[in-house]
Scaffold this active site. Structure first.
Site, PDB file in Angstrom:
ATOM      1  N   GLU A  47       0.781  -1.217  -0.131  1.00  0.00           N
ATOM      2  CA  GLU A  47      -0.458   0.054   0.043  1.00  0.00           C
ATOM      3  C   GLU A  47       1.035   1.130   0.635  1.00  0.00           C
ATOM      4  OE1 GLU A  47      -2.686   2.501   3.234  1.00  0.00           O
ATOM      5  OE2 GLU A  47      -2.663   0.414   3.518  1.00  0.00           O
ATOM      6  N   ARG A  51       1.271  10.135   0.408  1.00  0.00           N
ATOM      7  CA  ARG A  51       1.450  11.198   1.263  1.00  0.00           C
ATOM      8  C   ARG A  51       1.960  12.412   0.924  1.00  0.00           C
ATOM      9  NH1 ARG A  51       1.569   8.367   7.594  1.00  0.00           N
ATOM     10  NH2 ARG A  51      -0.801   6.833   6.564  1.00  0.00           N
ATOM     11  N   THR A  75      -4.604   6.350   1.879  1.00  0.00           N
ATOM     12  CA  THR A  75      -5.169   7.909   2.624  1.00  0.00           C
ATOM     13  C   THR A  75      -5.733   8.401   0.766  1.00  0.00           C
ATOM     14  OG1 THR A  75      -2.637   7.091   3.394  1.00  0.00           O
ATOM     15  CG2 THR A  75      -3.414   9.913   3.644  1.00  0.00           C
ATOM     16  N   LYS A 135     -11.192  -0.712   6.285  1.00  0.00           N
ATOM     17  CA  LYS A 135      -9.823  -0.883   7.738  1.00  0.00           C
ATOM     18  C   LYS A 135     -10.700   0.235   8.222  1.00  0.00           C
ATOM     19  CE  LYS A 135      -5.959   2.340   6.661  1.00  0.00           C
ATOM     20  NZ  LYS A 135      -5.072   3.266   6.050  1.00  0.00           N
TER      21      LYS A 135
END
Length: 224
Positions: A47, A51, A75, A135
């Protein structure tokens, strides 16, 4: 020994591997050797978090150059993020939370997805919308294994990938829970090792993480 590579027909991210590295790539040139080290250590699902400005280029590079990796995006916060990541080659998408608009984009993306939750109400709202796999974030801060264990009784249909504050010492306890399919973590990709290009160290840390999940040679449903 590396794990069998997941197929694109996997029902969800939870089918990929017990341990999913959550990585931050600041320089896209690091993406391919980093992914190769993780795959060699037995962690094929990766993953890449959105960011940094390099994230999409990193996803694209891994998708193009590391066929044994299953690269995804984390994210993910907006429908545009979903489109951009899938366009770059992401084979799954993960969000820290969700809205109806984001959930709709994830559902329409054609790839497995995990919307983020941290409360019982959020879990129930997703179940109401037909989503059973989520998640759990931030896992440790939101109650950790005790919280997830408490959810298993009233909400057994919900399954989770807890992420956030998880290290090698807590992985076995998380994976022992009936409602946990995998865990996400970043301890196997320390920033200083990435900066130094110490891919051998990352491969060894990945191998240790794969052992924690019983990942070597594992062939659950959904793996090709």
């Amino acid at each position: 020994m590396t794990s069998p590579m997941p197929s694109d027909s996997a029902a969800s991210v939870l089918d990929y591997a017990p341990v999913v590295p959550v990585v931050v790539v600041s320089d896209a040139s690091d993406a391919v050797p980093l992914a190769r080290a993780l795959v060699a250590g037995g962690l094929p699902a990766i993953e890449v978090t959105l960011r940094t400005p390099a994230a999409l280029d990193a996803i694209r590079a891994i998708a193009d150059a590391v066929p044994d990796a299953v690269v995804g995006a984390g994210t993910v916060l907006t429908p545009q993020h979903v489109d951009d990541c899938v366009g770059a080659g992401a084979r799954f998408v993960v969000s820290p939370g969700w809205t109806d608009a984001l959930l709709g984009a994830m559902r329409g993306s054609g790839v497995p997805f995990l919307p983020g939750v941290s409360t019982t109400s959020e879990v129930v709202a997703l179940l109401e919308r037909g989503v059973r796999e989520m998640k759990f974030f931030p896992a440790q801060a939101a109650g950790g294994t005790a919280y997830l264990r408490s959810l298993a009784g009233p909400l057994p249909q919900a399954r989770f990938c807890p992420t956030g504050g998880i290290g090698p010492e807590t992985v076995p306890e998380y994976l022992s829970l009936p409602n946990v399919g995998c865990v996400g973590g970043s301890w196997m990709v320390p920033a200083e090792a990435v900066t130094a290009g110490d891919w051998g160290r990352i491969e060894e840390l990945a191998r240790s993480a794969a052992r924690l999940g019983g990942n070597a040679g594992r062939s659950p449903a959904g793996l090709g």
